[in-house]
Design a protein around this motif. Structure first.
Motif, PDB file in Angstrom:
ATOM      1  N   GLY A  13      -8.288 -39.360  -0.973  1.00  0.00           N
ATOM      2  CA  GLY A  13      -7.332 -38.143  -0.391  1.00  0.00           C
ATOM      3  C   GLY A  13      -5.823 -38.216  -0.539  1.00  0.00           C
ATOM      4  N   GLY A  17      -6.422 -35.598  -5.057  1.00  0.00           N
ATOM      5  CA  GLY A  17      -7.662 -35.458  -4.351  1.00  0.00           C
ATOM      6  C   GLY A  17      -7.828 -34.268  -3.557  1.00  0.00           C
ATOM      7  N   VAL A  34     -13.912 -38.401   0.059  1.00  0.00           N
ATOM      8  CA  VAL A  34     -14.068 -39.588   0.308  1.00  0.00           C
ATOM      9  C   VAL A  34     -12.928 -40.524   0.254  1.00  0.00           C
ATOM     10  CG1 VAL A  34     -15.819 -41.754   0.332  1.00  0.00           C
ATOM     11  CG2 VAL A  34     -16.740 -39.340  -0.432  1.00  0.00           C
ATOM     12  N   ALA A  36     -10.860 -43.982   1.239  1.00  0.00           N
ATOM     13  CA  ALA A  36     -11.232 -45.338   1.740  1.00  0.00           C
ATOM     14  C   ALA A  36     -10.365 -45.747   2.862  1.00  0.00           C
ATOM     15  CB  ALA A  36     -10.837 -46.408   0.648  1.00  0.00           C
ATOM     16  N   SER A  37      -9.187 -45.248   3.021  1.00  0.00           N
ATOM     17  CA  SER A  37      -8.416 -45.615   4.109  1.00  0.00           C
ATOM     18  C   SER A  37      -8.578 -44.728   5.283  1.00  0.00           C
ATOM     19  CB  SER A  37      -6.830 -45.604   3.546  1.00  0.00           C
ATOM     20  OG  SER A  37      -5.930 -44.948   4.566  1.00  0.00           O
ATOM     21  N   SER A  43      -0.563 -42.612  -1.598  1.00  0.00           N
ATOM     22  CA  SER A  43       0.930 -43.192  -2.077  1.00  0.00           C
ATOM     23  C   SER A  43       1.588 -41.806  -2.139  1.00  0.00           C
ATOM     24  CB  SER A  43       0.736 -43.592  -3.439  1.00  0.00           C
ATOM     25  OG  SER A  43       0.472 -45.207  -3.473  1.00  0.00           O
ATOM     26  N   ASP A  47       5.778 -40.912  -1.034  1.00  0.00           N
ATOM     27  CA  ASP A  47       6.542 -40.993  -2.206  1.00  0.00           C
ATOM     28  C   ASP A  47       7.583 -39.711  -2.189  1.00  0.00           C
ATOM     29  OD1 ASP A  47       5.521 -38.537  -3.182  1.00  0.00           O
ATOM     30  OD2 ASP A  47       4.248 -39.633  -4.875  1.00  0.00           O
ATOM     31  N   GLN A 197     -15.466 -45.700   1.687  1.00  0.00           N
ATOM     32  CA  GLN A 197     -15.083 -46.223   0.421  1.00  0.00           C
ATOM     33  C   GLN A 197     -16.256 -46.105  -0.619  1.00  0.00           C
ATOM     34  OE1 GLN A 197     -13.783 -50.720   0.526  1.00  0.00           O
ATOM     35  NE2 GLN A 197     -12.925 -50.294  -1.395  1.00  0.00           N
ATOM     36  N   ALA A 237      -9.948 -39.896  -7.768  1.00  0.00           N
ATOM     37  CA  ALA A 237      -8.549 -39.496  -7.780  1.00  0.00           C
ATOM     38  C   ALA A 237      -8.053 -40.726  -6.881  1.00  0.00           C
ATOM     39  CB  ALA A 237      -8.267 -38.310  -7.185  1.00  0.00           C
ATOM     40  N   ALA A 262       6.404 -50.706  -6.802  1.00  0.00           N
ATOM     41  CA  ALA A 262       6.843 -49.938  -5.637  1.00  0.00           C
ATOM     42  C   ALA A 262       5.908 -49.209  -4.963  1.00  0.00           C
ATOM     43  CB  ALA A 262       8.434 -49.226  -6.057  1.00  0.00           C
ATOM     44  N   PRO A 264       3.571 -47.535  -2.703  1.00  0.00           N
ATOM     45  CA  PRO A 264       3.533 -47.668  -1.353  1.00  0.00           C
ATOM     46  C   PRO A 264       2.197 -48.252  -1.006  1.00  0.00           C
ATOM     47  CG  PRO A 264       4.500 -45.618  -1.596  1.00  0.00           C
ATOM     48  CD  PRO A 264       3.835 -46.138  -2.919  1.00  0.00           C
ATOM     49  N   LEU A 265       0.967 -47.458  -1.639  1.00  0.00           N
ATOM     50  CA  LEU A 265      -0.450 -47.894  -1.203  1.00  0.00           C
ATOM     51  C   LEU A 265      -0.871 -48.455  -2.640  1.00  0.00           C
ATOM     52  CD1 LEU A 265      -2.530 -47.811   1.096  1.00  0.00           C
ATOM     53  CD2 LEU A 265      -3.176 -45.558   0.074  1.00  0.00           C
ATOM     54  N   GLY A 485      -4.752 -38.434 -12.040  1.00  0.00           N
ATOM     55  CA  GLY A 485      -3.672 -39.419 -11.605  1.00  0.00           C
ATOM     56  C   GLY A 485      -3.978 -40.638 -12.153  1.00  0.00           C
ATOM     57  N   GLY A 486      -3.542 -41.792 -11.152  1.00  0.00           N
ATOM     58  CA  GLY A 486      -3.654 -43.037 -11.822  1.00  0.00           C
ATOM     59  C   GLY A 486      -4.921 -43.637 -12.153  1.00  0.00           C
ATOM     60  N   GLY A 500       8.930 -36.603 -11.385  1.00  0.00           N
ATOM     61  CA  GLY A 500       7.708 -35.627 -11.044  1.00  0.00           C
ATOM     62  C   GLY A 500       6.608 -35.663 -12.357  1.00  0.00           C
ATOM     63  N   LEU A 503       2.948 -36.925 -10.711  1.00  0.00           N
ATOM     64  CA  LEU A 503       2.467 -36.149  -9.861  1.00  0.00           C
ATOM     65  C   LEU A 503       1.947 -34.956 -10.496  1.00  0.00           C
ATOM     66  CD1 LEU A 503       4.207 -35.965  -6.229  1.00  0.00           C
ATOM     67  CD2 LEU A 503       1.689 -36.418  -6.887  1.00  0.00           C
TER      68      LEU A 503
HETATM   69  C1  LIG Z   1       8.766 -45.107  -4.638  1.00  0.00           C
HETATM   70  C2  LIG Z   1       7.971 -43.837  -5.472  1.00  0.00           C
HETATM   71  C3  LIG Z   1       8.277 -42.879  -5.576  1.00  0.00           C
HETATM   72  C4  LIG Z   1       7.510 -41.723  -6.335  1.00  0.00           C
HETATM   73  N1  LIG Z   1       8.019 -40.472  -6.415  1.00  0.00           N
HETATM   74  C5  LIG Z   1       7.244 -39.672  -7.095  1.00  0.00           C
HETATM   75  C6  LIG Z   1       7.663 -38.507  -7.413  1.00  0.00           C
HETATM   76  O1  LIG Z   1       8.679 -38.016  -6.823  1.00  0.00           O
HETATM   77  N2  LIG Z   1       7.049 -37.517  -8.233  1.00  0.00           N
HETATM   78  C7  LIG Z   1       6.022 -38.056  -8.899  1.00  0.00           C
HETATM   79  O2  LIG Z   1       5.548 -37.379  -9.803  1.00  0.00           O
HETATM   80  N3  LIG Z   1       5.476 -39.394  -8.747  1.00  0.00           N
HETATM   81  C8  LIG Z   1       6.186 -40.186  -7.820  1.00  0.00           C
HETATM   82  N4  LIG Z   1       5.701 -41.498  -7.722  1.00  0.00           N
HETATM   83  C9  LIG Z   1       4.250 -41.664  -8.343  1.00  0.00           C
HETATM   84  C10 LIG Z   1       3.207 -41.300  -7.356  1.00  0.00           C
HETATM   85  O3  LIG Z   1       3.288 -41.656  -5.928  1.00  0.00           O
HETATM   86  C11 LIG Z   1       1.899 -41.156  -7.766  1.00  0.00           C
HETATM   87  O4  LIG Z   1       1.795 -40.910  -9.085  1.00  0.00           O
HETATM   88  C12 LIG Z   1       0.924 -40.310  -7.092  1.00  0.00           C
HETATM   89  O5  LIG Z   1       0.906 -40.730  -5.608  1.00  0.00           O
HETATM   90  C13 LIG Z   1      -0.370 -40.229  -7.450  1.00  0.00           C
HETATM   91  O6  LIG Z   1      -1.246 -39.552  -6.551  1.00  0.00           O
HETATM   92  P1  LIG Z   1      -2.841 -39.589  -6.538  1.00  0.00           P
HETATM   93  O7  LIG Z   1      -3.483 -38.550  -5.582  1.00  0.00           O
HETATM   94  O8  LIG Z   1      -3.342 -39.809  -7.848  1.00  0.00           O
HETATM   95  O9  LIG Z   1      -2.835 -41.133  -5.826  1.00  0.00           O
HETATM   96  P2  LIG Z   1      -2.659 -41.555  -4.394  1.00  0.00           P
HETATM   97  O10 LIG Z   1      -1.781 -40.645  -3.414  1.00  0.00           O
HETATM   98  O11 LIG Z   1      -2.430 -43.030  -4.374  1.00  0.00           O
HETATM   99  O12 LIG Z   1      -4.114 -41.321  -3.531  1.00  0.00           O
HETATM  100  C14 LIG Z   1      -5.300 -42.337  -3.891  1.00  0.00           C
HETATM  101  C15 LIG Z   1      -6.119 -42.318  -2.701  1.00  0.00           C
HETATM  102  O13 LIG Z   1      -7.336 -42.972  -3.162  1.00  0.00           O
HETATM  103  C16 LIG Z   1      -7.955 -43.656  -2.155  1.00  0.00           C
HETATM  104  N5  LIG Z   1      -8.827 -44.931  -2.517  1.00  0.00           N
HETATM  105  C17 LIG Z   1      -8.750 -45.959  -3.179  1.00  0.00           C
HETATM  106  N6  LIG Z   1      -9.872 -46.557  -3.684  1.00  0.00           N
HETATM  107  C18 LIG Z   1     -10.949 -45.799  -3.131  1.00  0.00           C
HETATM  108  C19 LIG Z   1     -12.256 -45.770  -2.976  1.00  0.00           C
HETATM  109  N7  LIG Z   1     -12.874 -46.743  -3.619  1.00  0.00           N
HETATM  110  N8  LIG Z   1     -12.999 -44.889  -2.335  1.00  0.00           N
HETATM  111  C20 LIG Z   1     -12.281 -44.008  -1.697  1.00  0.00           C
HETATM  112  N9  LIG Z   1     -11.049 -43.603  -1.641  1.00  0.00           N
HETATM  113  C21 LIG Z   1     -10.184 -44.716  -2.406  1.00  0.00           C
HETATM  114  C22 LIG Z   1      -6.684 -44.281  -1.608  1.00  0.00           C
HETATM  115  O14 LIG Z   1      -6.815 -44.953  -0.351  1.00  0.00           O
HETATM  116  C23 LIG Z   1      -5.494 -43.214  -1.757  1.00  0.00           C
HETATM  117  O15 LIG Z   1      -5.631 -42.717  -0.373  1.00  0.00           O
HETATM  118  C24 LIG Z   1       6.452 -42.347  -6.905  1.00  0.00           C
HETATM  119  C25 LIG Z   1       6.085 -43.484  -6.704  1.00  0.00           C
HETATM  120  C26 LIG Z   1       6.841 -44.617  -6.078  1.00  0.00           C
HETATM  121  C27 LIG Z   1       6.242 -46.076  -6.064  1.00  0.00           C
END
Ligand SMILES: Cc1cc2nc3c(=O)[nH]c(=O)nc-3n(C[C@H](O)[C@H](O)[C@H](O)COP(=O)(O)OP(=O)(O)OC[C@H]3O[C@@H](n4cnc5c(N)ncnc54)[C@H](O)[C@@H]3O)c2cc1C
Length: 523
Positions: A13, A17, A34, A36-37, A43, A47, A197, A237, A262, A264-265, A485-486, A500, A503
């Motif tokens: 989420g 997601g 779904v 996990a937290s 993150s 961010d 989770q 995601a 760095a 955050p999560l 994403g990651g 950016g 993201l």
């Molecule tokens: C200091 C900092 C600043 C940043 N600033 C930028 C920015 O300005 N622009 C940019 O493009 N990027 C930035 N980034 C990178 C950016 O934070 C990430 O690329 C972005 O948060 C990815 O989003 P996401 O939705 O893929 O993952 P996330 O936001 O990390 O979400 C993943 C979610 O999946 C959940 N999860 C994990 N495992 C499970 C499981 N087994 N079951 C259910 N849920 C689960 C987690 O709890 C989490 O809530 C920054 C990073 C840092 C460290």
């Protein structure tokens, strides 16, 4: 084991997601997120929230011209030859989807603004733009989330400092983006499970048909887990593997430490491993969104703007400079590793004089502050002179003094003859003004922080195609399985086009996955 059914299961989420969930719901599909937290937002919630969307319609309004052709030219110039993760199809999908996504976000009532201070990183590359491509969400009033406001991951550091922001309940940056997406998700009837989770994927023929979820309900865990079958597909995601020390040591350059991330999560990489166990290929596993970091109280802080300010330099343990300190984050992080092959360079040290300390913040420490506990713990080192500083850091004293004399000579002349520090910044601003990054390091007391090759998240993950479909090693998609994403291998290779981009990739992957799995056009 209890079995439920829906159209789309989104695992995670964060912004990616939530965006997928809203997009699929608006196309009329039942969606379960779904997470996990116990909190939504991942993150992203804490961010910077910048999103690189070239050729977006807000640029037109602000008078900066752009096109998908120019964006494609820029990506090709900085990414080089296509690879399996950075395929021509994925690059084309990014630039073609970016303007569409910007439109969709604004039509979904997400208030976006151009970050006019954010430029493409490689400003001399063909197709680069000095501004306009980076967007961010305007502040979002959390109160409109009603009972969901308390489920939103906490505020950004900027926000927690600002009394104005606290008073008006505004989420900012990445927090505003996820708050707005959560608002749309809840308003459109997306089902959200927190404290839930995903522990396994459910095979369906030669593909994936659902997930197994372990859910906390009133503090009690579901013992056997719940099977959720997904008619249209499962989107992973869940972020990268930056928080998993074992995977870091297996794939990233050494030395490596999860505390240098760095994020955050920090992601645990479990969904990447699970996808691989179900037949998916992985790629780019040795890459990350590198950035030099400093540690304060064990928490990593990117050292970005800090490196480019005058009256500072970075030296290895022989006291020598070894690169243009104002280089883009990815380049700077990688150079710390490259240097460490020849001499001790992990950690290296950012050394600043008192003029710098008074004028600029350093990690979490405000300009001009005197953080006693950081000095006592050794996170921040202070000394009356450079010989004393060298001794306190345990680095070569003669080397540091020689470097400082040479560097100050360059600063006096306004030109770094060793590494051309700041030249890229000066050229980007028309080359007419004085080098903005050079200034002597000579006013005591001197300050230093150890600098490590950290990251803002890992880039390696499940190999996907242009529509975020997870691929097998033979290149065939695994039916029903998507990643973004990651969790997906980044197409950005060894670089990053602009603030950016992470993201941007995550949101574009989520959006294209929804279009693909629902076989529909955006509304
Ligand atoms: C200091 C900092 C600043 C940043 N600033 C930028 C920015 O300005 N622009 C940019 O493009 N990027 C930035 N980034 C990178 C950016 O934070 C990430 O690329 C972005 O948060 C990815 O989003 P996401 O939705 O893929 O993952 P996330 O936001 O990390 O979400 C993943 C979610 O999946 C959940 N999860 C994990 N495992 C499970 C499981 N087994 N079951 C259910 N849920 C689960 C987690 O709890 C989490 O809530 C920054 C990073 C840092 C460290």
């Amino acid at each position: 084991m209890e079995t439920l059914r829906t159209d789309l299961v989104v695992v995670g989420g964060g912004a990616a997601g939530l965006l997928a969930a809203v997009a699929a719901r608006r196309l009329g599909h039942d969606v379960l997120v779904v997470e996990a937290s116990p909190l939504v937002g991942g993150s992203t919630a804490v961010d910077g929230g910048r999103v690189w969307l070239p050729a977006n319609h807000l640029m037109e309004k602000s008078g900066v011209g752009d096109s998908t052709v120019e964006a494609a030219e820029y990506l090709d110039a900085i990414l080089g030859e296509p690879t399996e993760a950075s395929s021509a199809e994925r690059r084309a999908a990014y630039v073609e989807t970016a303007p569409m996504l910007a439109h969709w976000l604004t039509s979904s009532k997400l208030a976006l603004t151009v970050d006019s201070s954010a430029a493409d990183v490689y400003r001399q590359a063909p197709g680069a733009k000095p501004s306009g491509r980076v967007l961010y969400s305007q502040p979002f009033d959390r109160r409109s989330l009603g009972e969901w406001a308390t489920a939103l991951r906490s505020t950004t550091p900027v926000e927690s400092r600002g009394w104005r922001a606290r008073r008006n309940h505004a989420s900012r940056d990445g927090g505003a983006l996820v708050a707005a997406l959560l608002h749309r998700a809840v308003g459109n009837g997306v089902e959200l499970w927190l404290d839930a989770q995903v522990t396994d994927l459910v095979p369906d023929g030669d593909g994936i048909g659902g997930v197994v979820v372990r859910r906390q309900v009133h503090g009690t865990e579901t013992e056997a887990g719940i099977t959720v079958l997904a008619r249209a597909g499962v989107l992973l995601a869940t972020g990268g593997f930056e928080g998993n020390q074992e995977l870091r040591e297996e794939y990233l350059p050494l030395p490596t430490d999860a505390t240098w991330s760095a994020a955050p999560l920090p992601g645990d990489g479990a969904m990447i491993s699970l996808g691989a166990a179900h037949g998916a290929a992985t790629a780019a596993m040795d890459e990350a969104w590198w950035t030099p970091v400093l540690l304060a109280d064990g928490v990593a802080h990117p050292v970005d703007a800090e490196r480019a300010h005058p009256h500072s330099m970075i030296v290895d343990q022989t006291g020598s400079r070894f690169f243009d300190e104002s280089a883009p984050a990815d380049e700077a992080g990688r150079l710390l590793y490259e240097r460490s092959h020849g001499v001790r360079a992990i950690p290296s040290y950012l050394i600043v004089d008192n003029r710098y300390r008074r004028a600029y913040p350093l990690g979490p420490w405000e300009a001009g502050s005197y953080p006693r506990s950081a000095i006592d713990s050794g996170d921040l080192v202070k000394a009356s002179g450079l010989p004393e500083l060298a001794q306190a850091l345990g680095i070569d004293r003669a080397g540091l003094l020689g470097t400082d004399v040479r560097f100050n000579g360059f600063a006096r002349k306004g030109r770094d003859q060793d590494f051309e520090r700041g030249e890229r910044l000066a050229t980007a601003s028309g080359g007419r003004r004085r080098n903005p990054s050079l200034g002597k390091v000579d006013k005591p007391p001197f300050w230093a922080v150890p600098v490590y090759p950290g990251d803002r998240g890992t880039k390696g993950g499940l190999l996907v195609d242009a529509d975020a479909r997870v691929l097998r090693p033979d290149g065939d998609p695994i039916p029903g399985l998507y990643a973004c994403g990651g969790t997906a291998a980044s197409m950005m290779g060894r670089t990053s086009p602009a603030p950016g981009a992470a993201l941007g990739e995550a949101l574009i992957g989520a959006f294209r996955a929804v279009l693909r799995l629902t076989e529909a056009d955006p509304d």
